[in-house]
Scaffold this active site. Structure first.
Site, mmCIF file in Angstrom:
data_model
loop_
_atom_site.group_PDB
_atom_site.id
_atom_site.type_symbol
_atom_site.label_atom_id
_atom_site.label_comp_id
_atom_site.label_asym_id
_atom_site.label_seq_id
_atom_site.Cartn_x
_atom_site.Cartn_y
_atom_site.Cartn_z
ATOM 1 N N TYR A 35 0.829 -1.209 0.000
ATOM 2 C CA TYR A 35 0.000 0.000 0.000
ATOM 3 C C TYR A 35 0.856 1.248 0.000
ATOM 4 C CZ TYR A 35 0.887 1.175 4.944
ATOM 5 O OH TYR A 35 1.478 1.550 6.126
ATOM 6 N N ARG A 54 7.793 3.313 -5.101
ATOM 7 C CA ARG A 54 8.046 2.477 -3.918
ATOM 8 C C ARG A 54 7.057 1.320 -3.884
ATOM 9 N NH1 ARG A 54 7.910 5.222 1.919
ATOM 10 N NH2 ARG A 54 5.686 5.321 1.435
ATOM 11 N N ARG A 102 -8.111 -20.506 -0.660
ATOM 12 C CA ARG A 102 -7.075 -20.267 0.358
ATOM 13 C C ARG A 102 -6.021 -21.370 0.359
ATOM 14 N NH1 ARG A 102 -5.483 -21.442 5.449
ATOM 15 N NH2 ARG A 102 -4.519 -19.723 6.613
ATOM 16 N N HIS A 104 -1.547 -21.509 1.335
ATOM 17 C CA HIS A 104 -0.335 -20.713 1.583
ATOM 18 C C HIS A 104 0.471 -20.532 0.304
ATOM 19 C CE1 HIS A 104 -1.500 -21.523 5.662
ATOM 20 N NE2 HIS A 104 -0.484 -20.833 6.152
ATOM 21 N N LYS A 149 6.529 -1.789 2.036
ATOM 22 C CA LYS A 149 5.331 -1.202 2.652
ATOM 23 C C LYS A 149 4.163 -2.159 2.453
ATOM 24 C CE LYS A 149 3.229 3.372 3.217
ATOM 25 N NZ LYS A 149 3.410 3.421 4.661
ATOM 26 N N GLU A 182 11.993 3.307 14.011
ATOM 27 C CA GLU A 182 11.100 4.340 13.460
ATOM 28 C C GLU A 182 9.843 4.381 14.308
ATOM 29 O OE1 GLU A 182 9.819 3.297 9.473
ATOM 30 O OE2 GLU A 182 9.614 1.188 9.998
ATOM 31 N N LEU A 206 11.093 1.635 7.111
ATOM 32 C CA LEU A 206 10.559 1.995 5.801
ATOM 33 C C LEU A 206 11.346 3.200 5.289
ATOM 34 C CD1 LEU A 206 8.088 1.346 3.873
ATOM 35 C CD2 LEU A 206 7.177 3.497 4.745
HETATM 36 N N1 PDD Z 1 2.743 5.250 7.003
HETATM 37 N N2 PDD Z 1 7.403 4.163 8.645
HETATM 38 C C1 PDD Z 1 6.265 3.442 8.668
HETATM 39 C C2 PDD Z 1 6.250 2.136 9.383
HETATM 40 C C3 PDD Z 1 5.109 3.946 8.016
HETATM 41 O O1 PDD Z 1 3.984 3.214 8.021
HETATM 42 C C4 PDD Z 1 5.164 5.203 7.369
HETATM 43 C C5 PDD Z 1 3.972 5.796 6.663
HETATM 44 C C6 PDD Z 1 6.369 5.918 7.380
HETATM 45 C C7 PDD Z 1 6.523 7.230 6.662
HETATM 46 O O2 PDD Z 1 6.545 7.035 5.281
HETATM 47 P P1 PDD Z 1 6.192 8.196 4.259
HETATM 48 O O3 PDD Z 1 7.004 9.367 4.648
HETATM 49 O O4 PDD Z 1 6.571 7.642 2.951
HETATM 50 O O5 PDD Z 1 4.709 8.476 4.405
HETATM 51 C C8 PDD Z 1 7.471 5.363 8.013
HETATM 52 C C9 PDD Z 1 1.518 5.647 6.326
HETATM 53 C C10 PDD Z 1 1.294 7.092 6.268
HETATM 54 C C11 PDD Z 1 0.370 4.832 6.904
HETATM 55 O O6 PDD Z 1 0.624 3.694 7.255
HETATM 56 O O7 PDD Z 1 -0.767 5.326 6.961
#
Ligand code: PDD
Length: 293
Positions: A35, A54, A102, A104, A149, A182, A206
């Protein structure tokens, strides 16, 4: 026609509540998808290409291909903005490996489920920008592919909810040995003696799109930026802590658990950085001014 929100799902446009996918979609069964969240300012998507590129890398990391090119996906996002008429918005995109009985093991002929929706950007609590926000230190018990992500966010949402229940804006992830990674949905930075530290890229964080912008404006305003590991103890002793994400922009953290950070107030580096960040957004979106947060 101006609508409150809008969904694109597998080639069709509809209100979000009318979007349905199979109960055997692998996103639903396994969290098997990727996402992005893109912020729209004054009808202009900010860093859209970076997000969509990304997303391609995240899907590749999971071993599937997004059936739309980045250019085609950009058209979808522009379509959402134009058709909905929402100017200050968040767009959520999600691509899963697709639906199959379903198992795996991946089926051979899966068609990814592609969706994206737009909603007005929700306002942030005013107090965050007046008094600052708190973050709750949480052990980072995620997997070793946090650079992708993916929609499998259980550790993130459990940490975020623990933080929220205790009155904090974010969870501040650190490994068992104290290394800061983070936030649950943001990147983190510490400021000390006029220099900035943020965790280095790798499988533990991330690579935030906002992180890249923040480092760029930090250098522009003359800060030395270190992409180096730092510990929770070092964060507690910092002058300032900042967190960043596309939906959040920059967030000043003045409390880490029970401890006050620096003077316990919003610091001067945050103020300069956030102002410079908003100026960068304004410029790149080609706007005369931004709607205040
Ligand atoms: N999340 N680290 C994590 C684990 C994140 O989920 C996000 C963003 C970031 C920041 O990434 P960016 O600057 O590219 O938005 C860092 C989004 C906003 C969410 O999960 O809603």
């Amino acid at each position: 026609m101006t609508m409150g929100e809008l969904l694109y799902l597998n080639g069709e446009w509809m209100p979000i509540r009318e979007g349905h996918v199979s109960c055997e979609d692998r996103g639903f069964n396994f969290g098997d998808g990727v996402y992005e969240v893109v912020r729209v300012y004054g009808g202009q998507p900010f860093t859209m290409r970076e997000h969509l590129e990304r997303q391609v890398r995240s899907a590749a990391g999971l071993g599937f291909e997004i059936p739309l090119s980045v250019e085609q996906f950009e058209e979808v996002l522009r379509g959402l903005i134009e058709r909905s008429g929402i100017e200050e918005a968040l767009i959520y995109t999600q691509v899963t490996r697709g639906a199959a009985p379903r198992n795996h093991i991946f089926a051979d002929d899966m068609t990814p489920t592609v969706m994206a929706f737009i909603r007005p950007a929700p306002p942030h609590p005013k107090v965050w920008r007046i008094e600052g926000a708190g973050a709750l230190p949480c052990v980072d018990n995620r997997w070793n592919m946090c650079h992708l992500k993916t929609i499998a966010l259980l550790p993130n949402i459990l940490a975020k909810n623990a933080a929220h229940r205790a009155g904090f804006a974010e969870a501040f992830f650190h490994l068992e040995d104290g290394t800061v990674t983070e936030g649950s949905a943001s990147n983190s930075y510490v400021i000390r003696g006029g220099e900035m530290w943020t965790a280095p890229l790798g499988p533990k964080i991330l690579p935030g799109i906002t992180r890249t912008q923040v480092m760029e404006v930090a250098r522009e305003i003359g800060l030395t930026v270190h992409e180096e590991t730092f510990t929770l103890t070092e964060a507690e002793d910092a002058d300032e802590i900042i967190m960043s994400a596309s939906n959040l922009e920059l967030l000043p953290i003045v409390r880490l658990g029970e401890r006050s950070i620096g003077k316990g107030k919003i610091g001067p580096v945050y103020r300069r950085l956030h102002e410079a960040y908003r100026e960068l957004v304004r410029r790149r979106c080609g706007l005369a001014e931004l709607v205040p947060l």
